[in-house]
Write a protein that holds these residues in place. Structure first.
Motif, short mmCIF file in Angstrom:
data_model
loop_
_atom_site.label_atom_id
_atom_site.label_comp_id
_atom_site.label_asym_id
_atom_site.label_seq_id
_atom_site.Cartn_x
_atom_site.Cartn_y
_atom_site.Cartn_z
N SER A 5 2.68 7.20 5.05
CA SER A 5 3.36 6.43 4.02
C SER A 5 2.47 6.35 2.79
O SER A 5 1.24 6.34 2.88
N PHE A 6 3.11 6.29 1.60
CA PHE A 6 2.36 6.25 0.35
C PHE A 6 3.26 5.81 -0.79
O PHE A 6 4.49 5.78 -0.67
N TYR A 7 2.61 5.44 -1.89
CA TYR A 7 3.30 5.15 -3.14
C TYR A 7 3.11 6.33 -4.09
O TYR A 7 2.05 6.95 -4.12
N ASP A 8 4.15 6.62 -4.87
CA ASP A 8 4.09 7.65 -5.91
C ASP A 8 4.42 6.98 -7.23
O ASP A 8 5.58 6.68 -7.52
N LEU A 9 3.39 6.71 -8.02
CA LEU A 9 3.58 6.19 -9.37
C LEU A 9 3.82 7.39 -10.27
O LEU A 9 2.94 8.22 -10.46
N ALA A 10 5.05 7.52 -10.76
CA ALA A 10 5.45 8.69 -11.53
C ALA A 10 5.66 8.31 -13.00
O ALA A 10 6.36 7.35 -13.31
N SER A 57 8.33 5.21 -12.97
CA SER A 57 8.90 4.75 -11.71
C SER A 57 7.83 4.63 -10.64
O SER A 57 6.81 5.32 -10.68
N LEU A 58 8.11 3.77 -9.68
CA LEU A 58 7.29 3.68 -8.48
C LEU A 58 8.20 4.07 -7.31
O LEU A 58 9.22 3.43 -7.07
N HIS A 59 7.82 5.15 -6.64
CA HIS A 59 8.58 5.64 -5.49
C HIS A 59 7.82 5.24 -4.23
O HIS A 59 6.60 5.42 -4.14
N GLN A 68 12.64 4.11 -1.41
CA GLN A 68 13.00 3.25 -2.54
C GLN A 68 12.35 3.77 -3.81
O GLN A 68 11.22 4.27 -3.79
N SER A 69 13.08 3.65 -4.92
CA SER A 69 12.55 3.98 -6.24
C SER A 69 12.76 2.77 -7.14
O SER A 69 13.87 2.24 -7.21
N PRO A 137 5.93 -3.31 1.31
CA PRO A 137 4.65 -2.83 1.85
C PRO A 137 4.86 -1.51 2.59
O PRO A 137 5.96 -1.24 3.10
N LEU A 138 3.82 -0.71 2.65
CA LEU A 138 3.88 0.55 3.39
C LEU A 138 3.79 0.26 4.88
O LEU A 138 3.12 -0.70 5.29
#
Length: 169
Positions: A5-10, A57-59, A68-69, A137-138
């Motif tokens: 699991s991770f966050y992608d700040l795009a 966006s935060l994915h 979720q986005s 949360p992840l």
């Protein structure tokens, strides 16, 4: 192989006059906050948000599946000495200053030009109201900094590793 699991700040703009497709692949919300602060500390990025309509966006990926986005525009406030605060209704929708009025103007005194050139210095600040953003949360195993050799596949098909990368560079 365990899916992480991770966050992608795009943060990016569609190819055209400007090119940016930056992703911060991170394992904690504190890292996301720091990554976004770094992006918003660069005046050229504020220009891209205000005048060019950059996406922000935060994915959220749970076990490498996009779950979720979140559009971060409505939570950003840009304050510039001598100007009203700039907020956003959403992508390409700044509120508080009419950047469209500067379109086509050859005005080196215009706010867009100042942001583009990075000449505002300490007069500009950008803040994010994280208290209004519900970031899940992840869960499961979380991608970590020492997983640099691990790659994950983003929803757009790009392969990414932990940390910062710009697919337009």
């Amino acid at each position: 192989m365990v899916k992480k699991s991770f966050y992608d700040l795009a943060f990016g703009v569609a190819p055209g006059g400007a090119r940016k497709d930056a992703h911060h692949i991170l394992g904690s919300l504190d890292e996301v906050k720091a990554g976004l602060a770094d992006e918003l500390a660069e005046e050229i990025n504020l220009y891209l948000l205000c005048s060019y309509g950059a996406d922000l966006s935060l994915h959220v990926y749970q076990q490498e599946e996009l779950t979720q986005s979140l559009d971060l525009h409505p939570f950003v406030t840009i304050s510039i000495d001598g100007y009203p605060d700039i907020t956003f209704k959403g992508p390409r929708e700044p509120v508080g200053y009419d950047f469209r009025a500067e379109d086509g103007a050859d005005d080196e005194e215009g706010l867009s030009f100042k942001m583009f050139c990075g000449s505002l210095g300490d007069a500009v600040r950008a803040e994010v109201d994280w208290s209004r953003i519900e970031v899940p949360p992840l869960t499961g195993e979380i991608l970590a900094e020492d997983d640099e050799d691990d790659t994950v596949e983003l929803a757009d098909g790009n392969l990414a590793s932990y940390g910062y990368q710009d697919f337009e560079e």
